[in-house]
Design a protein around this motif. Structure first.
Motif, short mmCIF file in Angstrom:
data_model
loop_
_atom_site.label_atom_id
_atom_site.label_comp_id
_atom_site.label_asym_id
_atom_site.label_seq_id
_atom_site.Cartn_x
_atom_site.Cartn_y
_atom_site.Cartn_z
N TYR A 1 0.90 -1.10 -0.39
CA TYR A 1 -0.03 0.48 0.09
C TYR A 1 0.47 0.89 0.08
CZ TYR A 1 -4.69 -2.14 0.96
OH TYR A 1 -5.97 -3.09 0.54
N GLY A 2 2.16 1.22 -0.43
CA GLY A 2 2.48 2.51 -0.95
C GLY A 2 2.33 3.04 -1.47
N GLY A 3 2.70 5.17 -1.29
CA GLY A 3 1.59 6.28 -2.46
C GLY A 3 0.04 6.19 -1.72
N VAL A 4 -0.62 6.44 -3.05
CA VAL A 4 -2.03 6.35 -2.44
C VAL A 4 -2.63 4.89 -3.05
CG1 VAL A 4 -2.16 8.86 -2.56
CG2 VAL A 4 -2.02 7.58 -4.88
N SER A 5 -1.78 3.37 -2.98
CA SER A 5 -2.71 2.86 -4.22
C SER A 5 -3.61 1.71 -3.09
CB SER A 5 -1.04 1.51 -4.22
OG SER A 5 -0.48 1.15 -3.16
N GLY A 6 -3.54 2.51 -1.45
CA GLY A 6 -4.42 2.41 -1.05
C GLY A 6 -5.79 3.28 -1.29
N ALA A 7 -6.31 3.27 -2.07
CA ALA A 7 -6.95 4.32 -2.65
C ALA A 7 -7.97 4.26 -2.17
CB ALA A 7 -7.16 4.61 -4.17
N PHE A 8 -9.23 3.50 -2.68
CA PHE A 8 -10.69 3.63 -1.40
C PHE A 8 -10.30 3.52 -0.22
CE2 PHE A 8 -9.10 -0.72 -2.99
CZ PHE A 8 -9.34 -1.22 -2.06
N PHE A 9 -9.40 3.24 0.26
CA PHE A 9 -9.95 3.43 1.84
C PHE A 9 -8.98 4.74 2.21
CE2 PHE A 9 -8.55 -1.28 1.73
CZ PHE A 9 -8.94 -1.68 2.12
N VAL B 1 10.39 10.78 -10.65
CA VAL B 1 8.78 10.90 -10.66
C VAL B 1 8.92 9.26 -9.22
CG1 VAL B 1 6.97 9.86 -12.85
CG2 VAL B 1 8.71 11.02 -13.40
N GLU B 2 7.92 9.65 -9.28
CA GLU B 2 7.43 8.41 -7.71
C GLU B 2 6.16 9.07 -7.02
OE1 GLU B 2 10.29 9.75 -4.35
OE2 GLU B 2 10.42 11.64 -4.90
N GLU B 3 6.27 7.84 -7.02
CA GLU B 3 4.46 7.24 -6.03
C GLU B 3 4.40 8.38 -4.53
OE1 GLU B 3 0.52 4.84 -5.84
OE2 GLU B 3 1.85 4.37 -6.25
N HIS B 4 5.16 9.26 -4.33
CA HIS B 4 5.28 9.92 -3.09
C HIS B 4 5.31 11.05 -3.12
CE1 HIS B 4 8.06 11.14 0.69
NE2 HIS B 4 7.26 9.65 0.53
N ALA C 1 -12.06 9.32 -1.53
CA ALA C 1 -11.60 7.43 -1.82
C ALA C 1 -11.90 7.81 -3.54
CB ALA C 1 -12.77 6.69 -1.49
N GLY C 2 -11.44 6.79 -3.82
CA GLY C 2 -11.47 6.78 -5.60
C GLY C 2 -10.68 5.66 -5.52
N SER C 3 -10.72 5.50 -7.19
CA SER C 3 -9.80 3.87 -7.75
C SER C 3 -7.76 5.41 -7.58
CB SER C 3 -9.68 4.00 -9.05
OG SER C 3 -9.72 4.56 -9.61
N HIS C 4 -7.38 4.13 -7.93
CA HIS C 4 -5.72 4.35 -7.10
C HIS C 4 -5.83 5.52 -8.33
CE1 HIS C 4 -1.02 2.43 -7.38
NE2 HIS C 4 -1.25 3.67 -7.28
N GLU C 5 -6.30 4.89 -9.90
CA GLU C 5 -5.76 5.48 -11.05
C GLU C 5 -6.73 6.88 -11.40
OE1 GLU C 5 -3.49 4.35 -13.39
OE2 GLU C 5 -3.49 2.12 -12.32
N SER C 6 -7.78 6.37 -10.84
CA SER C 6 -7.95 7.79 -10.74
C SER C 6 -7.52 9.49 -9.63
CB SER C 6 -9.32 8.28 -9.96
OG SER C 6 -9.67 8.02 -8.97
N LEU C 7 -6.73 8.92 -8.78
CA LEU C 7 -5.33 9.67 -7.82
C LEU C 7 -4.25 9.39 -8.43
CD1 LEU C 7 -5.90 7.65 -3.83
CD2 LEU C 7 -7.52 9.75 -5.37
N LEU C 8 -3.93 8.83 -9.00
CA LEU C 8 -2.37 8.81 -9.84
C LEU C 8 -2.83 10.58 -11.22
CD1 LEU C 8 -1.37 5.50 -10.84
CD2 LEU C 8 -0.64 6.72 -8.92
N LEU C 9 -3.82 10.23 -11.47
CA LEU C 9 -4.21 11.29 -12.35
C LEU C 9 -4.51 12.17 -12.24
CD1 LEU C 9 -6.94 9.11 -15.19
CD2 LEU C 9 -4.74 9.73 -15.65
N GLY C 10 -5.16 12.48 -10.67
CA GLY C 10 -5.23 13.95 -10.39
C GLY C 10 -3.87 14.46 -9.76
N HIS C 11 -2.90 13.56 -9.94
CA HIS C 11 -1.63 13.97 -9.51
C HIS C 11 -0.67 13.99 -10.60
CE1 HIS C 11 -2.21 14.79 -5.29
NE2 HIS C 11 -2.53 13.70 -4.92
#
Length: 334
Positions: free
Chosen positions: A125-133, A266-269, A305-315
């Motif tokens: 669950y690194g980064g925002v991969s636990g998106a919907f929680f 480039v990083e999910e952090h 909360a949202g999908s992992h992909e939607s949060l990545l797109l938002g950033h």
């Protein structure tokens, strides 16, 4: 395919073939299989988890006497792990990143890092991969916290093969390690990994215009996609997989700075304190002077909360968005 149906190839001697036989496993599932296989070769290995076992977990099924599920007690898990390490075990402690790196932060600092305990903290669950929680289950600060602890090795694999290779290296590395994984994404890179070692970056693509430096299954895949799109716009991009954030391969950063005119991390952090911060520190301390464009989580919590992909797109963590930002930066007067 279930986690226990893994084909005929041997993970330890032929990891690439094993991965081809198991194309749907995420990095966190691959880690479980790798540790279970390596435990057959090393009787010192034990696995502690915080409420993550069950469901046909390969380590629990094959090594019951060396598996301990501590429940939702991350601090207790780390205390127990450090104690077992001090009597000769090689201990892997496995939980979610926001809880292992932050809820149990004092135990990591005083139990693992300070006495250099031989404990390997592996977190999903690194980064925002636990998106919907929601943000309680996001880990956007963990790398900044743990790379600031003296003595820690901090690693973020880009795909399944790196997860296997790093798990094997961690067993032989004497000292505390943090390995950061995602959740359910399946990551496979085509790049060869000859001579893999913790602390040594890998150049995945050569280029002279832009230097993309990335880590993790999101960062590296996004960097490679951005480089491909930039090539179509006439911009040559070098891509470096800086999988180990500590100890940092400063030579690889400086070499990339020398060969290119813009550095991009480039990083999910969070863009503060992780890879972006490490690259800026290195360039400022040693030169050459280069602008650094930091792409990652934009220093904010996602309240919905949202999908992992939607949060990545938002950033803006998506190949096309990264390429567009790079082109915009290159077009501005220096």
């Amino acid at each position: 395919m279930s986690e226990t149906q893994t084909g005929g190839a041997d993970l330890a001697s032929a990891p690439e073939a094993w991965l081809r036989e198991n194309p749907k496993l995420s990095n966190r599932q691959i880690f479980r299989h790798a540790l279970a296989r390596f435990a057959e070769q090393d009787a010192r290995l034990v696995l502690l988890e915080a409420d993550l076992g069950g469901g046909g977990d390969p380590f629990e099924a094959r090594h019951k006497g060396r598996y301990f599920n501590l429940g939702i007690c991350e601090a207790t898990m780390l205390d127990m792990a450090c104690g077992m390490a001090h009597v000769g075990h090689v201990v892997f402690a496995h939980t979610f990143a926001p809880f292992g790196a932050m809820r149990a932060c004092e135990q990591v600092r005083l139990g693992m890092a300070y006495p250099r305990a031989n404990v390997k903290l592996v977190c999903d669950y690194g980064g925002v991969s636990g998106a919907f929680f929601g943000p309680t289950h996001h880990a956007i600060e963990d790398l900044a916290i743990l790379r600031a602890m003296p003595g820690m090795t901090v690693f973020s694999p880009a795909d399944g093969l790196e997860t296997i290779l790093a798990t094997r290296e961690m067993i032989h590395h004497d000292g505390p390690v943090y390995m950061r994984l995602g959740r359910n994404r399946v990551s496979r890179l085509e790049a060869p990994r000859e001579g893999f070692a913790l602390g040594r970056a890998l150049c995945l693509r050569e280029g002279t215009g832009v230097g993309l430096i990335a880590h993790g299954e999101i960062g590296v895949s996004v960097a490679l996609e951005a480089a491909r799109l930039l090539e179509g716009q006439g911009v040559s991009a070098r891509v470096v997989n800086l999988h180990t954030l500590k100890p940092l391969d400063e030579a690889a950063i400086l070499e990339t700075a020398e060969r290119t005119r813009l550095l991009v991390t480039v990083e999910e952090h969070n863009i503060l304190g992780g890879l972006g911060g490490a690259v800026c520190e290195t360039v400022c301390a040693h030169g050459p002077a280069r602008q650094v464009l930091r792409i990652g989580i934009q220093d904010r919590y996602d309240p919905l909360a949202g999908s992992h992909e939607s949060l990545l797109l938002g950033h803006g963590l998506e190949g096309a968005a990264v390429a567009e930002r790079i082109l915009g930066t290159l077009s501005r007067p220096q």
